[in-house]
Design a protein around this motif. Structure first.
Motif, short mmCIF file in Angstrom:
data_model
loop_
_atom_site.label_atom_id
_atom_site.label_comp_id
_atom_site.label_asym_id
_atom_site.label_seq_id
_atom_site.Cartn_x
_atom_site.Cartn_y
_atom_site.Cartn_z
N GLY A 126 0.72 -1.11 0.08
CA GLY A 126 0.01 0.08 -0.05
C GLY A 126 0.63 1.23 -0.09
O GLY A 126 0.57 2.28 -0.76
N TYR A 127 1.93 1.37 0.72
CA TYR A 127 2.91 2.47 0.80
C TYR A 127 3.27 2.53 -0.50
O TYR A 127 3.46 3.89 -1.09
CB TYR A 127 3.86 2.30 1.59
N ALA A 128 3.63 1.48 -1.34
CA ALA A 128 4.38 1.84 -2.92
C ALA A 128 3.22 2.19 -3.59
O ALA A 128 3.54 3.31 -4.47
CB ALA A 128 5.03 0.55 -3.21
N LEU A 129 2.07 1.76 -3.60
CA LEU A 129 1.19 2.16 -4.48
C LEU A 129 0.66 3.39 -4.29
O LEU A 129 0.42 4.33 -5.22
CB LEU A 129 -0.08 1.19 -4.53
N GLY A 130 0.44 3.92 -2.89
CA GLY A 130 0.06 5.32 -2.64
C GLY A 130 0.97 6.36 -3.13
O GLY A 130 0.75 7.30 -3.38
N THR A 131 2.47 5.88 -2.81
CA THR A 131 3.60 6.96 -3.14
C THR A 131 3.34 7.21 -4.51
O THR A 131 3.49 8.41 -5.14
CB THR A 131 4.87 6.25 -2.75
N LEU A 132 3.29 6.23 -5.44
CA LEU A 132 3.45 6.44 -7.06
C LEU A 132 1.81 7.20 -7.69
O LEU A 132 2.00 7.85 -8.31
CB LEU A 132 3.87 4.87 -7.85
N LEU A 133 0.82 6.26 -6.81
CA LEU A 133 -0.19 6.87 -7.50
C LEU A 133 -0.77 8.15 -7.29
O LEU A 133 -1.47 8.96 -8.19
CB LEU A 133 -1.40 5.48 -7.22
N SER A 134 -0.42 8.58 -6.11
CA SER A 134 -0.84 9.90 -5.73
C SER A 134 -0.36 10.96 -6.32
O SER A 134 -0.55 12.02 -6.30
CB SER A 134 -0.66 9.99 -4.26
N ARG A 135 0.78 10.70 -7.21
CA ARG A 135 1.55 11.64 -8.08
C ARG A 135 1.12 11.92 -9.35
O ARG A 135 1.52 12.80 -10.13
CB ARG A 135 3.23 11.05 -8.06
N THR A 136 0.11 11.04 -9.92
CA THR A 136 -0.31 11.11 -11.37
C THR A 136 -1.31 11.91 -11.28
O THR A 136 -2.17 12.52 -10.22
CB THR A 136 -1.01 9.63 -11.40
N PRO A 137 -1.57 12.87 -12.29
CA PRO A 137 -2.54 13.79 -12.67
C PRO A 137 -3.92 13.44 -12.26
O PRO A 137 -4.61 14.47 -11.68
CB PRO A 137 -2.53 14.03 -14.16
N LEU A 138 -4.18 12.15 -12.33
CA LEU A 138 -5.53 11.69 -12.00
C LEU A 138 -5.95 12.08 -10.43
O LEU A 138 -7.09 12.35 -9.96
CB LEU A 138 -5.83 10.27 -12.36
N LEU A 139 -4.80 11.83 -9.55
CA LEU A 139 -5.22 12.02 -8.14
C LEU A 139 -4.38 12.87 -7.48
O LEU A 139 -4.85 13.55 -6.27
CB LEU A 139 -4.63 10.67 -7.41
N TYR A 140 -3.46 13.73 -8.03
CA TYR A 140 -2.40 14.81 -7.46
C TYR A 140 -3.60 15.96 -7.00
O TYR A 140 -4.01 16.42 -7.93
CB TYR A 140 -1.29 15.37 -8.21
N GLY A 141 -3.50 16.70 -5.77
CA GLY A 141 -4.07 17.61 -5.44
C GLY A 141 -5.76 17.37 -5.13
O GLY A 141 -6.41 18.26 -4.66
N LYS A 142 -6.15 16.26 -5.43
CA LYS A 142 -7.67 15.94 -5.24
C LYS A 142 -7.76 15.36 -3.72
O LYS A 142 -6.76 14.80 -2.96
CB LYS A 142 -8.14 14.64 -5.94
N ARG A 143 -9.03 15.79 -3.17
CA ARG A 143 -9.25 15.28 -1.82
C ARG A 143 -10.46 14.08 -1.98
O ARG A 143 -11.18 14.12 -2.81
CB ARG A 143 -9.93 16.44 -1.07
N ILE A 144 -10.39 13.31 -0.80
CA ILE A 144 -11.55 12.18 -0.58
C ILE A 144 -12.72 12.96 -0.38
O ILE A 144 -12.58 13.78 0.75
CB ILE A 144 -11.15 11.20 0.60
N GLN A 145 -13.79 12.75 -0.90
CA GLN A 145 -15.22 13.33 -0.62
C GLN A 145 -16.10 12.36 -0.21
O GLN A 145 -16.23 11.45 -0.90
CB GLN A 145 -15.73 14.09 -1.96
N PHE A 146 -16.78 12.43 0.99
CA PHE A 146 -17.32 11.29 1.58
C PHE A 146 -18.76 11.70 1.11
O PHE A 146 -19.79 10.90 1.24
CB PHE A 146 -17.35 11.41 2.95
#
Length: 278
Positions: free
Chosen positions: A245-265
């Motif tokens: 999870g650490y590796a996936l979170g580190t890499l995926l959160s840098r992609t334009p799809l996720l970077y700067g986005k927030r989780i909305q409940f």
């Protein structure tokens, strides 16, 4: 007419939605712009996964001994990563984009006499300015270990047995998740409220912390299954899930799809409807 416009302007400025928009938040954290930092930022999570896979058999054979032996190496790797790739707390680089960082670096390097000014004592001062918060972040990280251990127990870890396994697993998870957060954000209370509220904008630091927690949660799924495999023992799958999870979170959160986005409940329309009913 003038009084009506005055009242409406006050209501607009004091409305909850306007206050929410104006609320300041620490921006997403960027990897430092140097080529070495950019390259190692991708290599670091892959390196951790490789080491985890290489030591998996020893982890299954003796979890306590292996977790204890790997802990100093993990701390050193995390220390090297934050020093090389991340801006320390309160540094200007933490609040700027990669493009502006690169532009600033080029402009500084083009100034006459810049290399001369950045030598000697200034170099050691720059090194100390990063080394001190890195060491402090490690100290804060180990203070987070009891909190993570308590969370593991709350989510089903044994309370009266496997205490060494629980504490050591929590220490590994703290180094994976909290060391980078403490280094780039220090003790900023507003940021840590966002962390515990799962409200941080996505970046490599927050992504690694969130990925560690989610990975550990999914890693607990095989433990109660009746497969009778030695690797199902607590906390092996939880720890392996945390590393993945650490590796996936580190890499995926840098992609334009996720970077700067927030989780909305909940959606904005639902929030507005709830405010109207209240």
């Amino acid at each position: 007419m003038a009084s009506h416009s005055h009242v409406s302007s006050i209501n607009q400025a004091g409305s909850p939605s306007q206050a929410f928009v104006e609320k300041s938040s620490a921006p997403p954290i960027n990897i430092l712009p140097s080529k070495l930092a950019q390259a190692y930022s991708y290599a670091h999570p892959i390196l951790l996964l490789t080491l985890c896979a290489a030591r998996f058999e020893a982890l299954v054979a003796d979890p306590v001994q292996e977790l204890l032996a790997d802990l100093p190496w993990l701390a050193l790797l995390q220390l090297f990563y934050v020093l090389l790739c991340l801006p320390p707390a309160a540094s200007p680089s933490a609040d700027s984009s990669p493009a502006s960082d690169a532009k600033a670096a080029r402009s500084r390097s083009g100034k006459p006499g810049y290399r001369r000014k950045n030598s000697g004592k200034n170099v050691w001062a720059a090194v100390w300015a990063k080394l001190m918060p890195a060491c402090l972040s490690l100290g804060l990280t180990f203070l987070a270990t009891p909190i993570i251990a308590a969370l593991l127990v709350m989510f089903g870890a044994p309370l009266t047995t496997h205490n060494y396994e629980t504490v050591l697993c929590a220490a590994h998870m703290a180094l994976l998740s909290a060391s980078q957060l403490a280094y780039v954000h220090g003790v900023d209370g507003s940021v840590w409220k966002e962390v515990w509220g799962i409200a941080r904008p996505a970046d490599t630091v927050w992504g690694s912390a969130l990925g560690t927690g989610l990975g550990a949660w999914f890693g607990a799924i095989p433990i109660p299954l009746d497969w009778d495999r030695p690797w199902q023992a607590f906390p092996i799958t939880i720890l392996v899930g945390a590393y993945i999870g650490y590796a996936l979170g580190t890499l995926l959160s840098r992609t334009p799809l996720l970077y700067g986005k927030r989780i909305q409940f909940s959606s904005e329309s639902e929030e507005e409807d709830e405010k109207k009913t209240n």
